[in-house]
Design a protein around this motif. Structure first.
Motif, PDB file in Angstrom:
ATOM      1  N   LYS A  33       0.581  -1.761   0.308  1.00 32.51           N
ATOM      2  CA  LYS A  33       0.115  -0.016   0.418  1.00 32.51           C
ATOM      3  C   LYS A  33       0.385   1.739   0.188  1.00 32.51           C
ATOM      4  CE  LYS A  33      -4.103  -1.591   1.824  1.00 32.51           C
ATOM      5  NZ  LYS A  33      -5.630  -0.993   2.865  1.00 32.51           N
ATOM      6  N   CYS A  34       0.778   2.230  -0.926  1.00 32.66           N
ATOM      7  CA  CYS A  34       1.447   3.910  -1.205  1.00 32.66           C
ATOM      8  C   CYS A  34       1.029   4.334   0.194  1.00 32.66           C
ATOM      9  CB  CYS A  34       1.058   4.543  -2.682  1.00 32.66           C
ATOM     10  SG  CYS A  34      -0.384   4.719  -2.947  1.00 32.66           S
ATOM     11  N   PHE A  38      -3.509   3.248  -1.318  1.00 31.67           N
ATOM     12  CA  PHE A  38      -3.420   2.560  -2.932  1.00 31.67           C
ATOM     13  C   PHE A  38      -2.679   1.517  -3.082  1.00 31.67           C
ATOM     14  CE2 PHE A  38      -4.964   6.634  -4.040  1.00 31.67           C
ATOM     15  CZ  PHE A  38      -6.052   6.362  -4.071  1.00 31.67           C
ATOM     16  N   THR A  40      -0.215  -1.012  -4.718  1.00 33.69           N
ATOM     17  CA  THR A  40       0.895  -0.634  -5.825  1.00 33.69           C
ATOM     18  C   THR A  40       1.644  -2.404  -6.040  1.00 33.69           C
ATOM     19  OG1 THR A  40      -0.020   1.184  -5.186  1.00 33.69           O
ATOM     20  CG2 THR A  40       2.683   0.857  -6.380  1.00 33.69           C
ATOM     21  N   ARG A  46      -0.360   1.283 -10.045  1.00 33.10           N
ATOM     22  CA  ARG A  46      -1.411   0.797  -8.904  1.00 33.10           C
ATOM     23  C   ARG A  46      -1.732  -0.236  -9.390  1.00 33.10           C
ATOM     24  NH1 ARG A  46      -5.394   5.862  -7.801  1.00 33.10           N
ATOM     25  NH2 ARG A  46      -4.081   7.171  -7.302  1.00 33.10           N
TER      26      ARG A  46
END
Length: 149
Positions: A33-34, A38, A40, A46
Motif C-alpha cells: 500500500k502506497c 492504494f 501498488t 496501481r
C-alpha cells in the motif's frame, strides 16, 4: 540528469529500497500500500489487492506503459518547447494523476506565457509540495533553470 524512466524508478523505489522494505524478494516485486492507501506494485503501478508478485521485466514493462500514458495525459494539459518541462509534467501526472495536475491552473497559465519562475512558484505553493517536497523540488529546479536562460 537521469532520464525520466530512471528518475521515476528512483522516486518510486529502487529494487534496493524495496528490498530493504521487504516488498522485493525472491527476485520479484510484491504488492504494497502506497502512502495514499492504494495497492501498488513495481515502480508505482496501481494494482488490485490480489495481484500476484511480478518479475523485474514485468515491472519495467508496466513502468513503460505508465510513463507513456502519463506523457499522453501531460501533453493534453500543455506541450512545451522544452522537453525537460514536458518531462516534469509527465512525472507530475505519474505521481498525482491527470486530474490532480489539471488543477494547477495558474501554473499552466504561467507556462503558456513562458514564465517558468512563476510556474515553479505555483507548483511550490501547493499541498503536493508540502507532502513530497524533495520530489517536487527537483521539478522546481528544472523550471527555474529554464527561467534563467
Amino acid at each position: 540528469m537521469k532520464n525520466l524512466n530512471e528518475r521515476i524508478k528512483l522516486n518510486e523505489g529502487t529494487i534496493e529500497y524495496q528490498t530493504s522494505r521487504g516488498i522485493f524478494f525472491d527476485n520479484m516485486f510484491h504488492r504494497y500500500k502506497c502512502t495514499e492507501g492504494f495497492w501498488t506494485i513495481g515502480y508505482g503501478h496501481r494494482c488490485l489487492s490480489n495481484t500476484e508478485p511480478i518479475s523485474i521485466s514485468e515491472a519495467d514493462h508496466l513502468l513503460l506503459l505508465d510513463i507513456t500514458s502519463a506523457r499522453e495525459s501531460a501533453l493534453k494539459l500543455h506541450n512545451d518547447e522544452h522537453q525537460s518541462v514536458n518531462d516534469v509534467l509527465t512525472e507530475s501526472v505519474f505521481q498525482i494523476g491527470y486530474v490532480g495536475l489539471s488543477k494547477f491552473k495558474k501554473m499552466f497559465k504561467a507556462l503558456k506565457a513562458g514564465d517558468y519562475f512563476e510556474a515553479a512558484n505555483e507548483m511550490q505553493n501547493s499541498r503536493w509540495f508540502r507532502q513530497t517536497p524533495n520530489r517536487v523540488q527537483i521539478h522546481l529546479n528544472v523550471l527555474r533553470h529554464i527561467g534563467e536562460k
